[in-house]
Design a protein around this motif. Structure first.
Motif, short mmCIF file in Angstrom:
data_model
loop_
_atom_site.label_atom_id
_atom_site.label_comp_id
_atom_site.label_asym_id
_atom_site.label_seq_id
_atom_site.Cartn_x
_atom_site.Cartn_y
_atom_site.Cartn_z
N LEU A 161 0.81 -1.21 0.00
CA LEU A 161 0.00 0.00 0.00
C LEU A 161 0.85 1.26 0.00
CD1 LEU A 161 -2.73 -0.84 2.69
CD2 LEU A 161 -3.08 -0.63 0.24
N GLY A 162 1.86 1.26 0.84
CA GLY A 162 2.64 2.47 1.10
C GLY A 162 3.15 3.19 -0.12
N ALA A 163 3.57 2.43 -1.12
CA ALA A 163 4.20 3.04 -2.29
C ALA A 163 3.18 3.65 -3.26
CB ALA A 163 5.03 1.99 -3.00
N LEU A 164 1.92 3.24 -3.13
CA LEU A 164 0.92 3.72 -4.09
C LEU A 164 0.47 5.15 -3.80
CD1 LEU A 164 -1.33 0.51 -4.17
CD2 LEU A 164 0.28 1.24 -5.94
N PRO A 165 0.09 5.89 -4.86
CA PRO A 165 -0.47 7.23 -4.64
C PRO A 165 -1.86 7.13 -4.01
CG PRO A 165 -0.57 6.64 -6.96
CD PRO A 165 0.20 5.53 -6.28
N VAL A 166 -2.20 8.08 -3.16
CA VAL A 166 -3.51 8.05 -2.49
C VAL A 166 -4.66 8.01 -3.48
CG1 VAL A 166 -3.01 9.09 -0.25
CG2 VAL A 166 -3.34 10.55 -2.25
N SER A 167 -4.45 8.58 -4.65
CA SER A 167 -5.53 8.64 -5.65
C SER A 167 -5.98 7.26 -6.09
CB SER A 167 -5.07 9.45 -6.85
OG SER A 167 -3.87 8.91 -7.36
N LYS A 168 -5.16 6.24 -5.82
CA LYS A 168 -5.53 4.87 -6.18
C LYS A 168 -6.55 4.29 -5.21
CE LYS A 168 -2.96 3.37 -9.71
NZ LYS A 168 -3.52 2.59 -10.84
N LEU A 169 -6.64 4.86 -4.03
CA LEU A 169 -7.53 4.32 -3.01
C LEU A 169 -8.99 4.48 -3.40
CD1 LEU A 169 -6.32 5.34 0.57
CD2 LEU A 169 -6.46 3.05 -0.40
N TYR A 170 -9.76 3.44 -3.14
CA TYR A 170 -11.20 3.48 -3.36
C TYR A 170 -11.77 4.60 -2.49
CZ TYR A 170 -16.02 1.89 -3.48
OH TYR A 170 -17.38 1.81 -3.64
N GLY A 171 -12.54 5.47 -3.08
CA GLY A 171 -13.13 6.58 -2.33
C GLY A 171 -12.32 7.86 -2.37
N VAL A 172 -11.15 7.81 -2.98
CA VAL A 172 -10.36 9.02 -3.12
C VAL A 172 -10.39 9.48 -4.57
CG1 VAL A 172 -8.07 10.08 -2.91
CG2 VAL A 172 -8.85 8.45 -1.18
N GLY A 173 -11.22 10.46 -4.83
CA GLY A 173 -11.33 11.02 -6.17
C GLY A 173 -10.49 12.28 -6.27
N PRO A 174 -10.70 13.05 -7.35
CA PRO A 174 -9.90 14.26 -7.58
C PRO A 174 -9.97 15.26 -6.42
CG PRO A 174 -11.30 13.75 -9.46
CD PRO A 174 -11.67 12.80 -8.40
N LYS A 175 -11.17 15.48 -5.88
CA LYS A 175 -11.33 16.48 -4.80
C LYS A 175 -10.53 16.08 -3.56
CE LYS A 175 -14.74 18.78 -6.87
NZ LYS A 175 -14.76 20.22 -7.16
N THR A 176 -10.73 14.83 -3.16
CA THR A 176 -10.05 14.36 -1.96
C THR A 176 -8.55 14.33 -2.17
OG1 THR A 176 -11.99 12.98 -1.57
CG2 THR A 176 -10.04 12.53 -0.23
N ALA A 177 -8.13 13.91 -3.35
CA ALA A 177 -6.70 13.85 -3.65
C ALA A 177 -6.06 15.24 -3.56
CB ALA A 177 -6.46 13.24 -5.02
N THR A 178 -6.78 16.24 -4.09
CA THR A 178 -6.26 17.62 -4.03
C THR A 178 -6.15 18.10 -2.59
OG1 THR A 178 -7.29 18.10 -6.16
CG2 THR A 178 -6.67 19.99 -4.80
N ALA A 179 -7.21 17.82 -1.81
CA ALA A 179 -7.19 18.24 -0.41
C ALA A 179 -6.05 17.57 0.35
CB ALA A 179 -8.53 17.93 0.24
N LEU A 180 -5.84 16.30 0.06
CA LEU A 180 -4.74 15.58 0.71
C LEU A 180 -3.39 16.15 0.29
CD1 LEU A 180 -6.06 11.89 0.52
CD2 LEU A 180 -5.72 13.24 2.59
N GLY A 181 -3.31 16.52 -0.99
CA GLY A 181 -2.09 17.12 -1.51
C GLY A 181 -1.71 18.38 -0.75
#
Length: 411
Positions: A225-245
């Motif tokens: 899991l650790g190496a993957l980008p968060v955007s790959k996670l189920y439930g993490v779309g563009p909005k969530t990915a941006t906020a996490l960024g």
DNA sequence: TCGCCCTCCTC
DNA sequence: CCATGTGAGGGCGA
């Protein structure tokens, strides 16, 4: 079961993840086998065996099975909106078409432009056909696992903890047997991920596609899991990915180390809890079978933009019939009726009404929708481009859990 | 609890 | 450029 897998004529592109560091395609290395063997568990299983099955480019693949000559051509399964000749979007494209940059959600005209001179097959979506084939596949798979939880027309989670005794070697064989059975019965390929949770299994099937299996051993989960980008996670779309960024959270490893308080502040309690659990592969959401739908809806594209209630209802008439049909077919009633309007600028507006007691008649749904569209039409400055109706708050017509409603029911 | 909105799912 | 359709779930104000 292993023999069944070998006998199948689909390509056995089995993929194993070794500590999340690389993927071994097509063959099972000796080292991998040993790792799997070392993971065998006795009866006191502490780790779940969760799987996720995903039919490859489903709609387009169905068309290929029906007409094998399509296999070498770009195939576009499309939803035509009926507004102009080619207005609408690509629902599913086969891999030949994807080579040329075509993907789902792309306007049909754009896709055609990209495939000029490539002899594309442009096919109208046939939802009923896919639904029927999907049901047969689900039936096949359900007989080979402990619990099956379909989550869409082309995918399902399953649990095989007890029938494998928590042994991931057996789980791998099971996955191959499922893929072989589905292929043998329907000539359709699918991809499967196996892991200790839904999130991990889903990532596994994603990585395996098309036509493969990924097994993520419990002890490899964190590294994987650790190496993957968060955007790959189920439930993490563009909005969530941006906020996490904005929190400098880019990889899932970053997410696992993120401050819970800030996650909560940004996403709310539930979502924060989910994100943290997902990041460590410790999400415990169980696989549940026999789930009933909680809502039905139908949205149509208008021939021309309008916000006149009468015209809206007239064009939505078949849609209301359809939704009512779904309700009747499932022997349910609804407490809430919603009107959905998508404006010319694509913003969505909804208005709903909840009844004291469940309703089920088409007339009631229609009249309620009309009233809601009258209000909705007055509240917006733009016309509607698309309109829809939704029924929710469903209850079984003869549901024992709602005895209070039983009084007024027929017979 | 209701009503509404947002985000996500699918490629 | 053109932009479908279905369903689930969460947040939040009233």
């Amino acid at each position: 079961m292993a023999k069944a897998a070998r006998a199948a004529k689909f390509s056995p592109a089995t993929v194993y993840i070794l500590g999340g560091l690389h993927r071994e395609a097509m063959t099972v290395e000796r080292a991998t086998k040993e790792r799997l063997k070392a993971n065998q568990r006795p009866n006191d299983v502490v780790t779940r065996v969760v799987g996720h099955m995903d039919l490859d480019y489903f709609y387009a693949q169905v068309e290929e099975v029906e007409d094998p000559s399509l296999k070498t051509r770009p195939v576009l399964v499309c939803v035509f909106s009926g507004r102009t000749n080619d207005s609408g979007v690509v629902s599913t494209a086969n891999y030949v078409a994807r080579e040329f940059g075509v993907h789902s959600g792309m306007p049909i005209v754009i896709a055609k432009r990209k495939l000029e001179g490539k002899d594309p097959a442009v096919i109208r979506m046939d939802h009923e056909k896919y639904e029927e084939i999907s049901s047969r596949v689900m039936e096949t798979v359900s007989q080979m696992v402990d619990v099956l939880e379909p989550t869409g027309i082309d995918e399902a989670f399953f649990d095989a903890t007890s029938s494998t005794g928590g042994d991931f070697t057996k789980a791998n064989e099971r996955a191959e047997a499922i893929r072989a059975a589905v292929f043998q019965k329907e000539r359709l390929t699918c991809s499967i991920g196996i892991g200790r949770s839904k999130v991990v299994a889903k990532l596994g099937s994603d990585m395996a596609k098309p036509n493969g299996t990924t097994v993520i051993l419990p002890q490899d989960t964190e590294t994987f899991l650790g190496a993957l980008p968060v955007s790959k996670l189920y439930g993490v779309g563009p909005k969530t990915a941006t906020a996490l960024g904005e929190m400098s959270v880019v990889t899932i490893a970053d997410l696992a180390k993120a401050a819970p308080s800030e996650l909560e502040r940004r996403f709310g309690r539930k979502s924060a809890g989910y994100l943290l659990a997902a990041a460590t592969g410790t999400d415990e959401d169980p696989v549940v079978g026999g789930l009933e739908p909680t809502q039905f809806s139908r949205i149509v594209t208008l021939k021309r933009d309008t916000r006149d209630p009468e015209e809206v209802i007239s064009q939505l008439s078949d849609g209301i019939e359809f939704v009512h049909g779904r309700l009747a077919a499932s022997a349910k009633a609804c407490r809430t009726v919603s009107a959905i309007g998508i404006l010319t600028n694509l913003a969505t507006k909804t208005k709903s009404k909840t009844f004291e007691a469940p309703v089920e008649e088409a007339e009631v749904i229609r009249e309620t929708a009309l009233g809601l569209f009258e209000e909705l039409g007055r509240s917006v400055e733009l016309d509607f481009r698309r309109v829809g109706v939704r029924v929710s708050g469903l209850s079984g017509v003869k549901d024992q859990s709602s005895l209070s409603e039983f009084v007024g029911s027929v017979r």
